[in-house]
Design a protein around this motif. Structure first.
Motif, short mmCIF file in Angstrom:
data_model
loop_
_atom_site.label_atom_id
_atom_site.label_comp_id
_atom_site.label_asym_id
_atom_site.label_seq_id
_atom_site.Cartn_x
_atom_site.Cartn_y
_atom_site.Cartn_z
N ILE A 1070 31.77 -35.11 74.93
CA ILE A 1070 31.77 -34.12 73.86
C ILE A 1070 30.37 -33.97 73.25
O ILE A 1070 29.89 -32.85 73.01
N LEU A 1071 29.69 -35.10 73.03
CA LEU A 1071 28.33 -35.03 72.47
C LEU A 1071 27.42 -34.26 73.42
O LEU A 1071 26.63 -33.42 73.00
N SER A 1072 27.52 -34.56 74.70
CA SER A 1072 26.68 -33.88 75.69
C SER A 1072 26.95 -32.39 75.72
O SER A 1072 26.03 -31.56 75.78
N CYS A 1073 28.23 -32.02 75.66
CA CYS A 1073 28.62 -30.61 75.71
C CYS A 1073 28.03 -29.83 74.55
O CYS A 1073 27.46 -28.75 74.72
N TYR A 1074 28.14 -30.39 73.34
CA TYR A 1074 27.67 -29.66 72.16
C TYR A 1074 26.17 -29.72 72.00
O TYR A 1074 25.57 -28.80 71.46
N ILE A 1075 25.55 -30.78 72.50
CA ILE A 1075 24.08 -30.82 72.49
C ILE A 1075 23.53 -29.78 73.46
O ILE A 1075 22.54 -29.10 73.19
N GLU A 1076 24.23 -29.60 74.59
CA GLU A 1076 23.80 -28.60 75.58
C GLU A 1076 23.89 -27.19 75.01
O GLU A 1076 23.10 -26.31 75.35
N GLN A 1077 24.82 -26.96 74.09
CA GLN A 1077 24.98 -25.65 73.46
C GLN A 1077 24.10 -25.49 72.22
O GLN A 1077 24.25 -24.52 71.47
N LYS A 1078 23.18 -26.45 71.99
CA LYS A 1078 22.23 -26.40 70.87
C LYS A 1078 22.92 -26.43 69.51
O LYS A 1078 22.41 -25.93 68.53
N LYS A 1079 24.15 -27.01 69.46
CA LYS A 1079 24.89 -27.07 68.19
C LYS A 1079 24.81 -28.49 67.65
O LYS A 1079 25.78 -29.22 67.60
N PHE A 1080 23.58 -28.93 67.23
CA PHE A 1080 23.46 -30.32 66.82
C PHE A 1080 22.26 -30.48 65.89
O PHE A 1080 21.35 -29.64 65.84
N SER A 1081 22.29 -31.57 65.16
CA SER A 1081 21.11 -31.96 64.36
C SER A 1081 20.22 -32.84 65.23
O SER A 1081 20.60 -33.26 66.31
N GLY A 1082 19.10 -33.17 64.75
CA GLY A 1082 18.13 -33.93 65.54
C GLY A 1082 18.56 -35.34 65.85
O GLY A 1082 18.02 -35.98 66.75
N ARG A 1083 19.55 -35.85 65.12
CA ARG A 1083 19.98 -37.24 65.30
C ARG A 1083 21.00 -37.39 66.42
O ARG A 1083 21.13 -38.47 67.01
N LEU A 1084 21.72 -36.32 66.78
CA LEU A 1084 22.79 -36.41 67.77
C LEU A 1084 22.31 -36.80 69.17
O LEU A 1084 22.98 -37.57 69.84
N PRO A 1085 21.16 -36.27 69.66
CA PRO A 1085 20.71 -36.73 70.99
C PRO A 1085 20.48 -38.23 71.07
O PRO A 1085 20.76 -38.85 72.10
#
Length: 1520
Positions: A1070-1085
């Motif tokens: 789930i984290l990878s999916c939403y990071i790939e869609q650029k829907k994240f803050s800088g801490r999530l990666p």
């Protein structure tokens, strides 16, 4: 040496030689080649014949044993191959006529004696003689001997039906009848043939046919009379009688006898002289008892009458012969007892005797109707109504002697009405009385026949526009003096449907006349005498129900109706109110009743009054709404004041006191009245709502009062235990069916009522709904009729209705009931400290707890925070989860709570009100995390319970109010509570982690967690904080620490490890999916990187145990980790400068290669489970597409190919339809990445596997792997050089498959394993090679394959698979290679006819059948029908062979009796082939087919003409 035995002839003739020695010498002389006798065969036959003849002429004395051995010796000679070969080679062997006489005499003795010694040997001798034309000459040369033989054989079968020799006897009969039919055709003298049949064969043949028809030998064991033989003998008897008695040459004699001399048109052309009256001769012979037992003779005569008439019509029925065909009918009818007995004797006949006779009458009438014997106009104008008079007398007889318990009686009358309604018109009143009103019919089959008759009456008088005339008779019968309480309801549900269909087509004046007629009868004949007369009151109720049925069946008037009709309707409405309803209400008003009970007459008057009142009000409302010219009796709807909207306002002149009196009377055992009163109040609500200004407080109160009355009226009855089904008829209401009607009324009008019900009434309805829903299963099974309903069915319809969620008050009340019941069960569960439980879970056990009401307030307006904080709720749940002291439910409690949870799944939890959403969430979360079953419940049951809870929680977190869940608790806290509970659960379960139920549970938990993480991100609920806490919890939980701290892997808790692995994997995904869609803050990666690290470490440690097979969860986690890492690497490369891109490698390459190696090794084991195999294939597809993971020492192509080959070669592994696409995708990936050399390696393996030596060894696995590889290659979407090279080798593959198939078909055990896959492969090759396979020879090889496959002596499953395989190959040839098929059309038809014959063989009626087997045969028959349709579509190709196809079909059909369902399917197909036949083909078939087959073809062609050809011609009229 030969000379030594040359004196045998003298010894056989010598009186000094002992008979024992003679028999031995005769036997030796027959079998020995060393014995020389001139014309030895003839000498030995003559010796045996002469010995038997002299013995039976009393010129020789022999022991019984010697006689028996003589018969056996003669039989052995007659059946010997030696004798057959001699006759075949042209040698003459003669038998003397004396032998035929002796045989006939013996058979005659056997039929009259109880002891039948030598009967089998004598019959066998007959069989041997008749089956050999050269020997049968002793019978065919002398007709008398053949006639005598047939006569005695028939009587032997009739008199000894239980004999052990019966099967043999029927074979002899079959042969003898066949021989006589040949003789009969060769005779030129019709008088002689007539005399032979009438004198010798008529009676015994009719008796035998009767016994065959009634199934005397149907239940015989196998080895006795086979069904096809029985049918064949019956057909032969009919053919003999028809050819003997009803010859074309005898038509003039029948005319001369049956018609008056002056009416005989061909009197001068008479060619046959001295012919006696054939009809009288036949009738006299028929009624003569003769050798038949009197009791049997009566039945034989009855059953033979219809046969003789049918055969007569088959021979002579033409348009110009209608009159002569009729004249035989009265004479044959006169043979029946009901025609010739006196009235007293008729009354003495038993029910079975009446049934038998009436069945014959029905058959006679059907023959008249089907052959158009009766032409009404011609009979009246030309023949002085001679036919009409006969049918009239017959109708009088039937109506006078009513037999309402016999279905055939109703059918006879129905046929008479269809011939001419005037036949029964004079007795219409008696017909209505005996067949309808006064008929006591209870048996369903008889009821069906009765309803068919009444339907015919309705339809006839509706077409004649004489419905008032019909109902005048009906009303007259009802009003006759009779024991009314014994009568059945006038209108059943089916009759209501029929009545509705008829009345809907009638003009309004017919309805109004009928309506007025009923009112007049009520007013004149019933109402004046109803007081204190129960019988009259019952008549009044019958008339009321009839009027109700008529008015509810008629078509409503509309604004287009002529004004005079509307005015007339208005007058009838006023008359009904003032002259019928008003007097009944006056009667009720004047009566003073006791509180305990009512008189029967008063009860029925009350029921009638309320029923007609409701009917009147409903009609008045409908006319007001639909007809503009109609003026309502109560005034215009808009003028009705709220004060007048009591029930009395419906009816002018009826005051409120009268209705109060009526309502008071309905409290006394008034089911019908109470229901009608509820309907009236429902009508009152509708009338109020029709007003334009009903929104005053008084109007609303009126609506509430009426709605409350309807609900409360049946409250008491809803609590009774005994409730039966209801058939929607008011007249059938009883104490047990009233609750169904009451509940049906409420539910069907609930959308209107719900707005005016109090909260208590809504809760009552919700409680009733919940109470009746669990009984749906039991009540559905109790309904005997589809038209009847039960309370459970009504509740189920409401529960599943799309309108149910729209009624929010009821939906919420029902949900409250469900929650309350669920809570009650939980609280009743075993727990050590229930006080602590109350404190920890107050929202569960305290009604209207503050946290729920407070959140509801806050959701509507921004109020203060709830009294309990998020931390408190989470801490309470977490404390209980960690303590692992759950609520313990017993087995029955768990079952009950699971039944209740099932209701949740239908309640659309994603659109609940806020307060209920929160309440359901807390209830389900508490149930899932703090409940367990006791030790007596199996783990699978407990798992299913948890799965249900998490499925429902998943629905809630997808709902529109899902945010409220996270206002109660933080996302991380919810996750921690659930995972803590799941870890505890996994420790409690004594279950193998590889069992399907546990894997299914893991999959569901994974789906739930994935949706949970998605909801957390979509709702933007402090993502960094929540995911940090979730990751922290996972990395610090006990199982993770124990695993990473170096604890022995063998000692790990594998269930908990799998749960942790699923959680980590879903988090990464789930984290990878939403990071790939650029829907994240800088801490999530960074969090994703940590999650990947933790997951990889955990997987690495779990994979170190090499003794354990790879679990599916492990493979799934590795695949997901690889996907996530590849996605993460791709993003990192995009963000890095190009120079550094090449240096970035995957972090866990060694892990992936290690897992890859283990997957390849364990792939055959993994393939035994579909889920594990799918996951393994997904991993291999991903691994093979990632080039940097490929090991350098060997190629991935070769490794994966050999692993897949091992899987395909394993006979235990069946690749399912779900797995096959993944295998195709993997293979396609290999083809894309592989080289030409590697592809050639695949082709080499295929050809090696198809070598013929493999099946000789045998190496079946090698053959199967090659066939499966071919299938995979055919399904690969890739094209290019590699696929083209495959098609180059295709002819070699087809040839190899042909040889493999030929060898495999010789071994029964290889049919399913090898032959079926070969057929599937050939079909696929032919389909996909449509434009590629150019050589016709390679396509023709498919026919060699098909013709080699056996289709008999197969098990049902084998037969189904092989049949489907052959059909698919033929279909592929027909559709894709039509040019090749044309050149090899005989081979195609030969293969197809094998399928047709096999279906007929498998679909024949057997003594012991299996419905499952029949289902398989039906599927195959449908495929045959479909193939026939495709053949017919290519008419230009098959026209020449159409008659050949039909001939083969009827030839096979004549040998057996098929199941009707199978026969109907095959007939639909053969009809399409008959469409291709021209007139010349039909003539050819009629003349060239054998006699028995010809009859079958005639029947088939008649059905074709009647049901298929004429229908198509009707459609052609409208076709350009």
């Amino acid at each position: 040496m030969a000379a030594i035995y040359s004196g045998i002839s003298l010894k056989l003739k010598s009186s000094k030689t002992a008979w024992e020695d003679k028999l031995k010498l005769a036997h030796f002389a027959w079998i020995s080649h060393q014995c020389f006798l001139p014309n030895k065969e003839q000498v030995l036959l003559d010796w045996a014949r002469h010995s038997l003849v002299t013995y039976y002429k009393k010129k020789l004395e022999l022991k019984e044993d010697i006689v028996e051995r003589l018969w056996i010796y003669l039989d052995n000679i007659l059946h010997s191959k030696k004798l057959q070969n001699l006759i075949t080679n042209g040698k003459t062997v003669n038998l003397h006529f004396s032998l035929a006489k002796i045989l006939n005499e013996r058979i005659a003795e056997f039929s009259t004696l109880v002891a039948q010694r030598n009967v089998c040997a004598v019959l066998s001798c007959c069989q041997g003689i008749l089956s050999t034309p050269a020997l049968a000459i002793i019978y065919t040369a002398k007709h008398e001997l053949m006639l005598e033989l047939l006569n005695e054989l028939c009587w032997l079968a009739c008199r000894h039906p239980e004999g052990t020799f019966i099967s043999q006897l029927f074979e002899v009969l079959h042969l003898a009848f066949s021989q006589y039919l040949l003789i009969q055709r060769q005779q030129v003298n019709p008088n002689r043939v007539f005399g032979e049949v009438i004198g010798h064969l008529f009676q015994p043949c009719l008796v035998l046919r009767h016994l065959l028809s009634v199934g005397t030998w149907a239940q015989c064991d196998q080895g006795r009379v086979r069904q096809y033989l029985s049918k064949e003998v019956r057909n032969q008897i009919e053919l003999i009688i028809r050819n003997g008695i009803f010859q074309p040459e005898l038509l003039s004699s029948y005319k001369e006898e049956l018609l008056l001399k002056e009416q005989s048109k061909d009197k001068k052309k008479e060619t046959i002289k001295n012919i006696l009256t054939p009809t009288n001769t036949m009738i006299n012979r028929l009624v003569d008892v003769g050798s038949c037992e009197p009791s049997l003779h009566v039945t034989v005569v009855a059953n033979s009458v219809s046969l003789l008439y049918k055969l007569f019509l088959d021979s002579y029925s033409k348009e110009e012969n209608q009159l002569i065909c009729f004249h035989l009918l009265p004479k044959l009818f006169g043979c029946l007892r009901i025609s010739c007995l006196s009235d007293e004797q008729r009354e003495a006949l038993s029910l079975s005797e009446w049934t038998n006779e009436l069945l014959v009458v029905e058959q006679l009438l059907n023959l008249v109707a089907n052959n158009n014997i009766y032409n009404v106009a011609a009979d009246r104008i030309r023949h002085k109504e001679i036919q009409f008079q006969f049918y009239r007398q017959l109708a009088e007889l039937l109506i006078k002697h009513s037999q309402a318990s016999v279905p055939a009686w109703f059918r006879c009358l129905k046929t008479l009405i269809s011939l001419n309604h005037l036949i029964v018109e004079p007795d219409l009143d008696d017909l209505v009385a005996s067949a309808w009103i006064d008929a006591e019919v209870t048996e369903p089959r008889t009821k069906k026949s009765q309803e068919a008759l009444i339907n015919a009456v309705f339809q006839t008088y509706a077409k004649l526009r004489q419905v008032p005339r019909l109902f005048e008779e009906v009303l007259g019968v009802i009003c006759r003096p009779a024991a009314e309480h014994l009568r059945q309801p006038v209108l059943t549900l089916n009759l209501m449907v029929v009545l509705r269909d008829c009345l809907m087509e009638l003009p309004p004046n017919q309805i109004l006349d009928t309506w007025s007629l009923v009112l007049e009868k009520c007013q004149a004949l019933v109402l004046p005498y109803v007081k204190n007369d129960s019988d009259m009151a019952l008549k009044l109720l019958s008339l009321s129900l009839l009027l109700h049925g008529i008015l509810f069946s008629m078509r409503c008037l509309d604004s287009g109706t002529p004004l005079p009709v509307v005015k007339c309707t208005q007058r009838v409405m006023e008359k009904m109110l003032q002259e019928v309803i008003q007097p009944m209400l006056d009667l009720l008003k004047l009566y003073q009743f006791q509180a305990s009970e009512l008189d029967l007459w008063l009860e029925k008057v009350r029921d009638s009054a309320l029923l007609l009142s409701y009917t009147w009000a409903e009609i008045d409302t409908m006319l007001t709404l639909n007809c503009r010219q109609y003026v309502p009796i109560v005034g215009t709807v808009t003028d009705i004041s709220s004060e007048s909207l009591s029930l009395s306002s419906f009816f002018s002149g009826i005051n409120m006191k009268q209705w109060e009196k009526v309502q008071e009377l309905t409290n006394h055992f008034a089911f019908t009245s109470r229901y009608c009163l509820e309907l009236l109040y429902m009508q009152k609500i509708k009338r109020t709502l029709m007003q334009m200004s009903f929104h005053s407080d008084r109007d609303l109160q009126t609506l509430r009062d009426a709605a409350a009355f309807i609900i409360h009226s049946g409250k008491k009855s809803m609590r009774q235990e005994e409730v039966t089904m209801w058939n929607h008829q008011i007249g059938s209401l009883s104490a047990s069916s009233y609750p169904v009607a009451h509940w049906h009324l409420i539910v069907s009008n609930l959308t209107i009522l719900i707005s005016y019900l109090s909260s208590d009434d809504v809760s009552y309805i919700a409680n009733v709904l919940l109470k009746t829903l669990p009984t749906i299963k039991t009540q559905e099974g109790s309904a005997e009729e589809e038209s009847s309903i039960t309370i459970g069915q009504v509740s189920q319809a409401l529960f599943h209705s799309p309108l149910f969620p729209e009624m929010q008050s009821l939906h919420s009340a029902f949900l409250s009931c469900v929650i309350e019941r669920c809570t009650r069960i939980l609280f009743s569960g075993n727990h050590n400290d229930k006080k602590l439980l109350n404190q920890q879970l107050p929202w569960l056990f305290e009604k209207d707890h503050i946290i729920i009401t407070q959140w509801e307030i806050k959701s509507e307006k921004n109020g203060p925070e709830p009294l309990e904080s998020k931390e408190e709720v989470a801490q309470n749940l977490l404390t209980l989860a960690k303590a692992d002291i759950p609520i313990i439910l017993k087995g029955d409690q768990l079952e009950r709570i699971m039944d209740i949870l099932e209701f949740f799944s239908f309640l659309k939890l994603d659109c609940l009100l806020p307060s209920y959403h929160v309440h359901c969430f807390l209830l389900l979360l508490s149930t899932a995390t703090n409940t367990k079953a006791d030790s007596s419940c199996p783990s699978k049951r407990n798992l299913k319970f948890l799965m249900t809870c998490y499925q429902l929680l998943g629905c809630l977190q997808r709902g529109k109010n899902a945010r409220l869940m996270f206002k109660i608790m933080y996302a991380s806290d919810i996750f921690e509570v659930i995972l803590t509970s799941l870890f505890n659960v996994s420790k409690r379960f004594l279950i193998d982690v590889d069992t399907p139920s546990w894997l299914e549970f893991l999959q569901l938990v994974g789906t739930f967690l994935e949706q949970f993480f998605e909801a957390t991100i979509q709702l933007k609920l402090s993502l960094v904080l929540n995911f940090e806490k979730i990751l922290s919890f996972l990395s610090n939980c006990i199982i993770y620490k124990e695993t990473t701290s170096g604890k022995q892997v063998e000692n790990l808790d594998f269930a908990s490890s799998q749960l942790l692995l699923v959680s980590l994997t879903k988090l990464c995904k789930i984290l990878s999916c939403y990071i790939e869609q650029k829907k994240f803050s800088g801490r999530l990666p960074d969090l994703l990187q940590q999650a990947i690290h933790h997951t990889a470490v955990f997987i690495q440690i779990c994979s170190e145990n090499k003794d354990l097979l790879l679990p599916s969860v492990f493979i799934s986690s590795v695949t997901t980790l690889l996907e996530v890492e590849l996605s993460h690497q791709s993003r990192a490369r995009d963000a890095t400068c190009s120079k550094a891109k090449d240096s970035m490698l995957l972090s866990h390459t060694a892990l992936y290669r290690k897992v890859y190696s283990r997957v390849l090794i364990e792939l055959p084991c993994l393939a035994e489970n579909d889920q594990s195999f799918k996951l393994a294939l997904q991993f291999l597809i991903l691994f093979s597409s990632t080039l940097e993971l490929h090991p350098s020492e060997d190629t991935v192509f070769v490794s994966i190919f050999y692993s897949i080959k091992r899987v395909l070669a394993d006979p235990r592994i069946h690749v399912s339809e779900d797995v096959e696409p993944l295998m195709v995708a993997l293979f396609n990936q290999l083809l894309v990445e592989g080289t030409t050399v590697e592809f050639q390696m695949i082709m080499q393996h295929i050809l090696q596997g198809l070598e013929i030596s493999n099946i000789w060894r045998p190496d079946i696995n090698g053959i199967l792997s090659a066939i499966k590889l071919i299938k995979l290659l055919l399904k690969c979407p890739s094209n290019g050089e590699k696929i083209r090279s495959f098609w180059v080798v295709c002819p070699q593959i087809i040839s190899a498959l042909t040889f493999q198939n030929k060898e495999a078909c010789q071994d029964q055990s290889l049919l399913l394993t090898v032959v079926v896959p070969i057929l599937d492969t050939v079909a696929s090759l032919l389909r996909q090679g449509e434009s590629i396979i150019k050589n016709p020879h390679h396509v023709s090889l498919a026919f060699s394959i098909l013709l080699a496959v056996p289709l008999d002596h197969l098990k049902p499953q084998e037969y189904s698979s092989i049949f489907l395989g052959i059909h698919e190959v033929l279909f592929s040839i027909l559709q894709c290679h039509s040019k090749v098929m044309l050149k090899a059309l005989p081979s195609f038809l030969n293969s197809f006819h094998r399928l047709v014959f096999s279906v007929m063989h498998e679909g024949r009626q057997k003594d012991k059948g299996n419905t499952e087997d029949l289902t398989i045969v039906l599927e195959c028959a449908r495929l045959v029908e479909r193939m026939y349709s495709h053949i017919a579509a290519k008419s230009e190709d098959f026209t020449m062979f159409s008659s050949f196809m039909v001939a083969q079909y009827v030839n096979e059909l004549q040998k057996m009796t098929l199941y009707p369902a199978v026969k109907n399917l095959l007939k639909e197909g053969i009809y399409l082939i008959l469409d291709l036949c021209i007139e010349r083909d039909i003539h050819f078939l009629r003349t060239s087919l054998q006699p028995g087959v010809r009859e079958v073809f005639k029947e088939l062609y008649n059905d074709y003409t009647k049901y298929h050809k004429n229908k198509n011609r009707g459609e052609e009229k409208y076709t350009a």
